[in-house]
Design a protein around this motif. Sequence first.
Motif, PDB file in Angstrom:
ATOM      1  N   CYS A 106       0.838  -1.205   0.000  1.00 56.08           N
ATOM      2  CA  CYS A 106       0.000   0.000   0.000  1.00 56.08           C
ATOM      3  C   CYS A 106       0.868   1.248   0.000  1.00 56.08           C
ATOM      4  O   CYS A 106       0.599   2.209  -0.719  1.00 56.08           O
ATOM      5  CB  CYS A 106      -0.901   0.027   1.229  1.00 56.08           C
ATOM      6  SG  CYS A 106      -2.513  -0.680   0.993  1.00 56.08           S
ATOM      7  N   VAL A 107       1.905   1.220   0.822  1.00 53.66           N
ATOM      8  CA  VAL A 107       2.731   2.410   1.012  1.00 53.66           C
ATOM      9  C   VAL A 107       3.681   2.602  -0.165  1.00 53.66           C
ATOM     10  O   VAL A 107       3.652   3.639  -0.838  1.00 53.66           O
ATOM     11  CB  VAL A 107       3.515   2.309   2.330  1.00 53.66           C
ATOM     12  CG1 VAL A 107       4.522   3.455   2.451  1.00 53.66           C
ATOM     13  CG2 VAL A 107       2.555   2.331   3.513  1.00 53.66           C
ATOM     14  N   GLU A 108       4.542   1.626  -0.424  1.00 50.94           N
ATOM     15  CA  GLU A 108       5.617   1.867  -1.389  1.00 50.94           C
ATOM     16  C   GLU A 108       5.151   1.795  -2.834  1.00 50.94           C
ATOM     17  O   GLU A 108       5.753   2.415  -3.711  1.00 50.94           O
ATOM     18  CB  GLU A 108       6.785   0.898  -1.159  1.00 50.94           C
ATOM     19  CG  GLU A 108       6.529  -0.561  -1.503  1.00 50.94           C
ATOM     20  CD  GLU A 108       7.807  -1.391  -1.468  1.00 50.94           C
ATOM     21  OE1 GLU A 108       8.897  -0.809  -1.337  1.00 50.94           O
ATOM     22  OE2 GLU A 108       7.705  -2.622  -1.587  1.00 50.94           O
ATOM     23  N   ALA A 109       4.066   1.056  -3.120  1.00 50.94           N
ATOM     24  CA  ALA A 109       3.590   0.933  -4.497  1.00 50.94           C
ATOM     25  C   ALA A 109       2.275   1.662  -4.745  1.00 50.94           C
ATOM     26  O   ALA A 109       1.841   1.748  -5.893  1.00 50.94           O
ATOM     27  CB  ALA A 109       3.438  -0.554  -4.864  1.00 50.94           C
ATOM     28  N   GLY A 110       1.617   2.142  -3.693  1.00 51.10           N
ATOM     29  CA  GLY A 110       0.320   2.775  -3.874  1.00 51.10           C
ATOM     30  C   GLY A 110      -0.766   1.801  -4.274  1.00 51.10           C
ATOM     31  O   GLY A 110      -1.778   2.174  -4.867  1.00 51.10           O
ATOM     32  N   LYS A 111      -0.587   0.549  -3.924  1.00 54.98           N
ATOM     33  CA  LYS A 111      -1.495  -0.514  -4.351  1.00 54.98           C
ATOM     34  C   LYS A 111      -2.699  -0.578  -3.410  1.00 54.98           C
ATOM     35  O   LYS A 111      -2.532  -0.659  -2.199  1.00 54.98           O
ATOM     36  CB  LYS A 111      -0.740  -1.848  -4.333  1.00 54.98           C
ATOM     37  CG  LYS A 111      -1.403  -2.979  -5.090  1.00 54.98           C
ATOM     38  CD  LYS A 111      -0.502  -4.204  -5.087  1.00 54.98           C
ATOM     39  CE  LYS A 111       0.804  -3.971  -5.824  1.00 54.98           C
ATOM     40  NZ  LYS A 111       0.897  -4.723  -7.054  1.00 54.98           N
ATOM     41  N   LYS A 161      -5.115   2.750   1.100  1.00 56.41           N
ATOM     42  CA  LYS A 161      -5.236   2.077   2.389  1.00 56.41           C
ATOM     43  C   LYS A 161      -6.695   1.877   2.799  1.00 56.41           C
ATOM     44  O   LYS A 161      -6.977   1.152   3.753  1.00 56.41           O
ATOM     45  CB  LYS A 161      -4.488   2.866   3.463  1.00 56.41           C
ATOM     46  CG  LYS A 161      -3.001   3.064   3.156  1.00 56.41           C
ATOM     47  CD  LYS A 161      -2.342   3.948   4.188  1.00 56.41           C
ATOM     48  CE  LYS A 161      -0.943   4.351   3.757  1.00 56.41           C
ATOM     49  NZ  LYS A 161      -0.937   5.297   2.624  1.00 56.41           N
ATOM     50  N   LYS A 162      -7.619   2.545   2.093  1.00 60.90           N
ATOM     51  CA  LYS A 162      -9.046   2.395   2.397  1.00 60.90           C
ATOM     52  C   LYS A 162      -9.607   1.198   1.650  1.00 60.90           C
ATOM     53  O   LYS A 162      -9.328   0.993   0.463  1.00 60.90           O
ATOM     54  CB  LYS A 162      -9.800   3.669   2.022  1.00 60.90           C
ATOM     55  CG  LYS A 162      -9.428   4.867   2.882  1.00 60.90           C
ATOM     56  CD  LYS A 162     -10.258   6.095   2.516  1.00 60.90           C
ATOM     57  CE  LYS A 162      -9.925   7.273   3.432  1.00 60.90           C
ATOM     58  NZ  LYS A 162     -10.717   8.483   3.081  1.00 60.90           N
ATOM     59  N   ILE A 210      -9.107   2.309  -7.451  1.00 57.90           N
ATOM     60  CA  ILE A 210      -8.060   2.972  -8.229  1.00 57.90           C
ATOM     61  C   ILE A 210      -7.194   3.786  -7.274  1.00 57.90           C
ATOM     62  O   ILE A 210      -7.658   4.760  -6.671  1.00 57.90           O
ATOM     63  CB  ILE A 210      -8.650   3.914  -9.302  1.00 57.90           C
ATOM     64  CG1 ILE A 210      -9.534   3.139 -10.272  1.00 57.90           C
ATOM     65  CG2 ILE A 210      -7.528   4.655 -10.040  1.00 57.90           C
ATOM     66  CD1 ILE A 210      -8.794   2.300 -11.275  1.00 57.90           C
ATOM     67  N   GLY A 211      -5.952   3.385  -7.128  1.00 58.36           N
ATOM     68  CA  GLY A 211      -5.006   4.143  -6.328  1.00 58.36           C
ATOM     69  C   GLY A 211      -4.123   4.993  -7.218  1.00 58.36           C
ATOM     70  O   GLY A 211      -4.374   5.148  -8.424  1.00 58.36           O
ATOM     71  N   PRO A 212      -3.060   5.559  -6.674  1.00 57.69           N
ATOM     72  CA  PRO A 212      -2.167   6.390  -7.478  1.00 57.69           C
ATOM     73  C   PRO A 212      -1.333   5.550  -8.426  1.00 57.69           C
ATOM     74  O   PRO A 212      -1.068   4.375  -8.172  1.00 57.69           O
ATOM     75  CB  PRO A 212      -1.282   7.060  -6.426  1.00 57.69           C
ATOM     76  CG  PRO A 212      -1.246   6.077  -5.298  1.00 57.69           C
ATOM     77  CD  PRO A 212      -2.616   5.458  -5.266  1.00 57.69           C
ATOM     78  N   MET A 213      -0.916   6.161  -9.527  1.00 58.79           N
ATOM     79  CA  MET A 213       0.137   5.561 -10.317  1.00 58.79           C
ATOM     80  C   MET A 213       1.454   5.707  -9.562  1.00 58.79           C
ATOM     81  O   MET A 213       1.527   6.380  -8.524  1.00 58.79           O
ATOM     82  CB  MET A 213       0.185   6.198 -11.703  1.00 58.79           C
ATOM     83  CG  MET A 213      -1.024   5.846 -12.566  1.00 58.79           C
ATOM     84  SD  MET A 213      -0.960   6.502 -14.260  1.00 58.79           S
ATOM     85  CE  MET A 213       0.485   5.648 -14.928  1.00 58.79           C
ATOM     86  N   ILE A 214       2.489   5.103 -10.043  1.00 55.85           N
ATOM     87  CA  ILE A 214       3.738   5.049  -9.298  1.00 55.85           C
ATOM     88  C   ILE A 214       4.342   6.427  -9.087  1.00 55.85           C
ATOM     89  O   ILE A 214       5.066   6.657  -8.121  1.00 55.85           O
ATOM     90  CB  ILE A 214       4.748   4.102  -9.988  1.00 55.85           C
ATOM     91  CG1 ILE A 214       5.914   3.773  -9.063  1.00 55.85           C
ATOM     92  CG2 ILE A 214       5.231   4.703 -11.308  1.00 55.85           C
ATOM     93  CD1 ILE A 214       5.530   2.974  -7.840  1.00 55.85           C
ATOM     94  N   SER A 215       4.019   7.392  -9.961  1.00 58.17           N
ATOM     95  CA  SER A 215       4.534   8.749  -9.811  1.00 58.17           C
ATOM     96  C   SER A 215       3.665   9.709 -10.601  1.00 58.17           C
ATOM     97  O   SER A 215       2.963   9.323 -11.546  1.00 58.17           O
ATOM     98  CB  SER A 215       5.982   8.848 -10.315  1.00 58.17           C
ATOM     99  OG  SER A 215       6.033   8.675 -11.727  1.00 58.17           O
TER     100      SER A 215
END
Length: 478
Positions: free
Chosen positions: A90-95, A319-320, A325-330
Amino acid sequence: MTKLKDVYPLYLNNKAVQPNTDLAVTDKFTGEIAFRTALATPDVIDEAIAGAVRAAEPMARLASFEKRDVLAHCVKRFAERFDELAYSLCVEAGKPIADAEGEVTRLIDTFRIASEEATRNYGEVQPLDISARAKGYMGMWKRVPIGPCSFISPFNFPLNLAAHKIAPAIAMGCPFVMKPASLTPLGAIIMGEVLAECDILPDGAFSILPAARAGADLFTTDERLKLLSFTGSPGVGWELKAKAGKKKVVLELGGNAAVIVDADADLDHALARIVFGGYYQSGQSCIHVQRVIIHENIYEIFRNMLAKKVKMLISGDPKKRDTFIGPMISAKEAQRLKGWIDSAVAGGAKLLAGGGCEGAMLEATLLEGCNRDMEVYTEEAFGPVVILSKFSDWQGALEEVNDSKFGLQAGIFTRDIHKVLDAWDGLDVGGVVVNDVSSYRVDNMPYGGVKDSGLGREGVRFAMEDMSEIRNLVIRRV
């Protein structure tokens, strides 16, 4: 909720080492620094390779049950640390957390499969007396470890794509050095922490080394390494192959996968699977559904169903629990794909859903009417965008799937077995998935592509073949 440590080490010759804290890794949703870890210098990489060379013989002598037990220990420990591993993704990949938990499950599956395959390294007895000159001769062959291996893994599946290199190497008896992606190194570091608990592994059996690309040439060029396995972008992969020298090279690269939806498909099933395949973990998968080719008789109804569903997808904090759809890597990658979408619309494509972008958050996007020379059609989007087109002739649909420089996997939705066999014979891809999307993968199946999508196959047993050599024995009865 699990918390991460502030600082993590690298692993050099089986041991945690903290030479610096030079690599800052961000939370991909907030953009804040989440933790720091060490970066390996060329001297450290050289020391790791020397350790892998020393470990090659004792690794090759490990009994099958010893390799099995190491992998089984990993399975147990990963299960115990399930929540920690999912949170790290969740944190490092935004998954999104549901995708993160799915990846941890696959990590465990991959090591479990490898633990089983560690005791199945079979050979073959071969008759040689095929002519008079060979009367009295017999042969047999076995697979032996290829030796020290170099692994470079990508950011999008920090756990499972690393696992598809590490677990087969242990099962085969190959020491290795691994460079995880600098954007997402924590999954591999935690695997190193678990492997360090296994005293049976000889010194030098593994090193997990986050490293800057500029200083990491030894992973590719060092002649002491006998295999390079790289997963990442085609541009980087083919460049590494050109520099790899005599070592064996396995490349798992990109794609712009297509799915065909025939007139007889179960539309509700196809809809659910294409939404998943096109947008899970923000489309950052090399087999994510990028192109959907729909029979003209159902095109309008299916397009409308898909657009409605895509507009309902929830974006936000990974994290919810309800976030899809979370963030892309950057933000840079999101803006790159946003530019492709805008260019397609300016060129005549129609935006059916999404298209907006804020920072690293790109909306789930659906397009139709794209020309085949647009970047969003020809290149790997690697983000949450899907493009639609229609077909009238099955053979024409197959040709459209093949109209790509990539060839990783394809999906087809049809009830016609003859069309299934036509696709299996005619699609220039590494795998055809029937009544599901290109994104589907089970971790024991052969996985890989053709054309610009790469060389070789992963999947534990198939990776073990690449990490081994055949050694023949000929016996003459006298």
